[in-house]
Scaffold this active site. Sequence first.
Site, mmCIF file in Angstrom:
data_model
loop_
_atom_site.group_PDB
_atom_site.id
_atom_site.type_symbol
_atom_site.label_atom_id
_atom_site.label_comp_id
_atom_site.label_asym_id
_atom_site.label_seq_id
_atom_site.Cartn_x
_atom_site.Cartn_y
_atom_site.Cartn_z
ATOM 1 N N GLU A 105 16.629 36.975 47.273
ATOM 2 C CA GLU A 105 16.578 36.669 48.705
ATOM 3 C C GLU A 105 15.772 37.758 49.416
ATOM 4 O O GLU A 105 16.151 38.934 49.348
ATOM 5 C CB GLU A 105 17.994 36.597 49.290
ATOM 6 C CG GLU A 105 18.799 35.438 48.751
ATOM 7 C CD GLU A 105 20.248 35.451 49.170
ATOM 8 O OE1 GLU A 105 20.930 34.437 48.944
ATOM 9 O OE2 GLU A 105 20.716 36.498 49.699
ATOM 10 N N HIS B 89 20.682 32.955 54.003
ATOM 11 C CA HIS B 89 22.002 33.499 53.677
ATOM 12 C C HIS B 89 22.697 33.914 54.970
ATOM 13 O O HIS B 89 23.154 35.055 55.135
ATOM 14 C CB HIS B 89 21.889 34.685 52.720
ATOM 15 C CG HIS B 89 23.174 34.954 51.980
ATOM 16 N ND1 HIS B 89 23.226 35.634 50.787
ATOM 17 C CD2 HIS B 89 24.463 34.636 52.271
ATOM 18 C CE1 HIS B 89 24.476 35.724 50.365
ATOM 19 N NE2 HIS B 89 25.249 35.133 51.261
ATOM 20 N N ARG C 51 26.347 31.441 45.991
ATOM 21 C CA ARG C 51 25.378 32.449 45.577
ATOM 22 C C ARG C 51 24.231 31.759 44.855
ATOM 23 O O ARG C 51 24.422 30.729 44.197
ATOM 24 C CB ARG C 51 26.018 33.482 44.645
ATOM 25 C CG ARG C 51 26.948 34.473 45.336
ATOM 26 C CD ARG C 51 26.169 35.424 46.234
ATOM 27 N NE ARG C 51 26.999 36.489 46.778
ATOM 28 C CZ ARG C 51 27.668 36.413 47.921
ATOM 29 N NH1 ARG C 51 27.622 35.282 48.635
ATOM 30 N NH2 ARG C 51 28.374 37.438 48.365
#
Length: 366
Positions: A311, A330, A282
């Site tokens: 993000e 991601h 993360r």
Amino acid sequence: MRSLFYARCVKKLWDSGQVSRFLKGTTLQGSACHLKHTKVMEEEKPWALISEVGDQGYAEELTDIIKPHFQIVCLRDFLLNPLLYGHKVQALLVWNSFPAVEPSLLTSLPSLKVVANGGVGIDHLDVPYISSLGVKVTYTPGVVNEATADMAMALLLSSARRVVEAHQIAVDPKTTHIPQCFMGDEVTGATLGIIGMGRIGYKIAQRSRGFDMKVLYHNRNRRSVEDEQAVGASYCQNMDDLLKESDFVVLVVNLTPETTGLISHRELSLMKPTATLVNVSRGLVVDQDALVKALQCGKIRGAGLDVTHPEPLPRDHPLLGLSNVVITLHIGTNTYTTSRRMVKRMIENAVAVLKGQPIPDEVKPK
């Protein structure tokens, strides 16, 4: 004669037109029955709330996995008419952290029985609060291991061999020759430090064996001797030792209060100036301001990041302007195979809750 008369009457009655009309009527009756049966079956299926279908949500083929088990309503349609859908929804299927599981949403779902999360990270879920409402929480830990481990190795290799920079030079219209001084780092034989040797971390260690890497790892709990020997890994009780010795440091930890800001100025200063940091956990595990400074002044050589915070990053974020950083979206679990497996597991978990069966992957409040 009488038999012949009856035969002619039957033939007249059942001419081709009458037969056609009879069959048509029968077919229509059958179709009506089928539609009625299908409608009843649809109405019997429980309702699930999802984010949406398309670019910002589920791919169409993934909703095809959900539909045999649930009637689905997208968040946008739900918000337009919460009174219509609110009491119907029994399952909330969370994909890429959406829909956001906030108290305001939960209070509008009085019949909710389960929040089924896709993926292994649950830092976006307030599990104690959700559980206090009598709602079960599930996730999909086992199915994400391979794809995420692949992504970690992809970032490691891309950063070490400067793949993105090389691509940019190769496609640049101004390029007229190949720069002979363009060098990367060797991966084979290098030392790999894995912080977080759970399911995914262990898969990364397995992959590193193909590159003859020396593997160090730091974990809350030491793995068995058999596990260590299988991948040639050595345990570092002190994370500082791992940081000092590793050529590549890969972060594979869950985001918790203890791991937030795990890698900051002090930790980066312990790493080799030739080292690379890879993060597939993360964004908040790394202090990004500290990382920017370390990359700018050469405290470490490079970074490979599949996760950031937020993000995506703001378009003026300094990380985006550094040539020694590879940043992806991601997408550690974003393969067709893994995505399908994740959704199937989400459905298995949700259906188990609604049927009162053993739950494969329940997250219990701590």
